[in-house]
Design a protein around this motif. Sequence first.
Motif, short mmCIF file in Angstrom:
data_model
loop_
_atom_site.label_atom_id
_atom_site.label_comp_id
_atom_site.label_asym_id
_atom_site.label_seq_id
_atom_site.Cartn_x
_atom_site.Cartn_y
_atom_site.Cartn_z
N SER A 167 -4.88 -0.82 -5.08
CA SER A 167 -4.69 -0.98 -3.64
C SER A 167 -5.78 -1.87 -3.03
O SER A 167 -5.53 -2.58 -2.05
CB SER A 167 -4.69 0.38 -2.95
OG SER A 167 -3.65 1.19 -3.44
N LEU A 168 -6.97 -1.84 -3.60
CA LEU A 168 -8.05 -2.69 -3.10
C LEU A 168 -7.72 -4.17 -3.24
O LEU A 168 -8.14 -4.98 -2.42
CB LEU A 168 -9.36 -2.36 -3.83
CG LEU A 168 -10.12 -1.15 -3.31
CD1 LEU A 168 -11.24 -0.77 -4.28
CD2 LEU A 168 -10.69 -1.41 -1.92
N THR A 169 -6.94 -4.53 -4.25
CA THR A 169 -6.55 -5.93 -4.41
C THR A 169 -5.60 -6.37 -3.30
O THR A 169 -5.59 -7.54 -2.92
CB THR A 169 -5.87 -6.15 -5.77
OG1 THR A 169 -4.69 -5.34 -5.86
CG2 THR A 169 -6.80 -5.78 -6.91
N ALA B 287 -7.30 8.16 -7.66
CA ALA B 287 -8.43 7.37 -8.16
C ALA B 287 -7.96 6.12 -8.90
O ALA B 287 -8.65 5.10 -8.91
CB ALA B 287 -9.29 8.23 -9.08
N ILE B 288 -6.78 6.20 -9.53
CA ILE B 288 -6.24 5.06 -10.27
C ILE B 288 -5.53 4.09 -9.33
O ILE B 288 -5.73 2.88 -9.39
CB ILE B 288 -5.29 5.55 -11.37
CG1 ILE B 288 -6.07 6.35 -12.42
CG2 ILE B 288 -4.57 4.38 -12.03
CD1 ILE B 288 -5.20 7.03 -13.45
N LEU C 238 -8.82 -0.90 4.00
CA LEU C 238 -8.06 0.11 3.26
C LEU C 238 -8.08 1.45 3.98
O LEU C 238 -7.05 2.15 4.06
CB LEU C 238 -8.64 0.26 1.85
CG LEU C 238 -7.80 1.08 0.86
CD1 LEU C 238 -6.45 0.42 0.62
CD2 LEU C 238 -8.55 1.25 -0.46
N VAL C 239 -9.24 1.82 4.53
CA VAL C 239 -9.36 3.08 5.28
C VAL C 239 -8.45 3.05 6.51
O VAL C 239 -7.75 4.03 6.81
CB VAL C 239 -10.83 3.32 5.71
CG1 VAL C 239 -10.91 4.47 6.72
CG2 VAL C 239 -11.69 3.63 4.50
N LEU D 220 0.81 -1.23 0.00
CA LEU D 220 0.00 0.00 0.00
C LEU D 220 0.84 1.28 0.00
O LEU D 220 0.28 2.38 0.07
CB LEU D 220 -0.93 0.01 1.22
CG LEU D 220 -2.05 -1.03 1.22
CD1 LEU D 220 -2.80 -1.02 2.54
CD2 LEU D 220 -3.02 -0.81 0.07
N LEU D 221 2.14 1.14 -0.08
CA LEU D 221 3.02 2.33 -0.06
C LEU D 221 2.70 3.34 -1.17
O LEU D 221 2.71 4.55 -0.93
CB LEU D 221 4.48 1.90 -0.12
CG LEU D 221 5.06 1.31 1.19
CD1 LEU D 221 6.52 0.92 0.99
CD2 LEU D 221 4.93 2.30 2.34
#
Length: 342
Positions: free
Chosen positions: A178-180, A172-173, A189-190, A78-79
């Motif tokens: 990151s969701l994966t 947005a991209i 994620l939050v 997630l960096l």
Amino acid sequence: MSKSQETVSRGMVIFSVSFYISTALTMVFVNKWVLNRVPLPFTLLWFQVVMAVILLHFSSIFGILQLPILEKKKCIGLLPLIAINVLGLSFNTICLQYVDASFYQVARALVLPFTVLFSFMFLKQKTSHKILLACLVVCIGFFVGVSSERLSISFVGITFGICSSISTALHAIVIKKSLTVVKGNTLDLVYYNNILSAIAFMPLIFLFREQNQYSELFQNNSSGISKTFLIGILVTGFFGFLINVAGFLQIKVTSPVTHMISSAFRGVVQTILGNLIFGDLLTTGRVGGIFLILFGTCLYTWIKDQDSKQNRKQNIVYDKLERGNSFDDRNDNIRDDRNEKA
């Protein structure tokens, strides 16, 4: 759908839209109020994300939410998102520090054109001439709004507004990839986003030497600056937590068109309140620029909605044709079997 179900759904839509607009407006105006008196953007942002983490933990204690256990592999994955998020929040806040609240939307108006550009560059998404026209209207609105300002005063704010537009478009991209990393769990994620962002903001505070102003901030009690700062971080921290919930809720229960219309309405209200609360000057160029930006954004949303409806119709027709072909094939097979038996 029954009348009761329809009433509930309409009530939820109205609540989610109102919730999103009120939280977003509160964040902007309280941030502006604090930054006008205490120019410590990175400290303010650090307190906001820390408050969000604390509130997430309180929600977990009372059984409202279930927080994940931090994993090194996910943190590393997630960096890119954390880097974009920290840059985006920093650019947003510094832009707000240098421009009027009513001009904030103009300074950050290029989110849509950059989003379309980056989607084409990184996601290979083709763009129609209609969408390019909508982006052109937004760009014209930006230049009309900027041309009405004195660049010697707001040049820094406009520059950071453009940087904010770029980072928001990239966010947005990046968020899709990151969701994966968290297997599609938005709450995870939050949580990761807030706690890692809190760590990332700490070196920025020392890099820009904001800690040198702390002693002066809390010693100067006569002017009420320390009180302003403490109230500001508590209010914006709480509403920063709520805006995460509000954003996800609105996207979940409304259509993209409703979401964009509510954002446009928020922009209008923000401009009017900026004039009433802070005495922002509403020039003809500024108002005209905001109108063009909102018109271009709504035009883009309408085009995307029409394309989506057209794709759904084509898919339905294709499915019907497929079912019809399958039915004909079965009939041919039955006839062939009968002929063979005969």
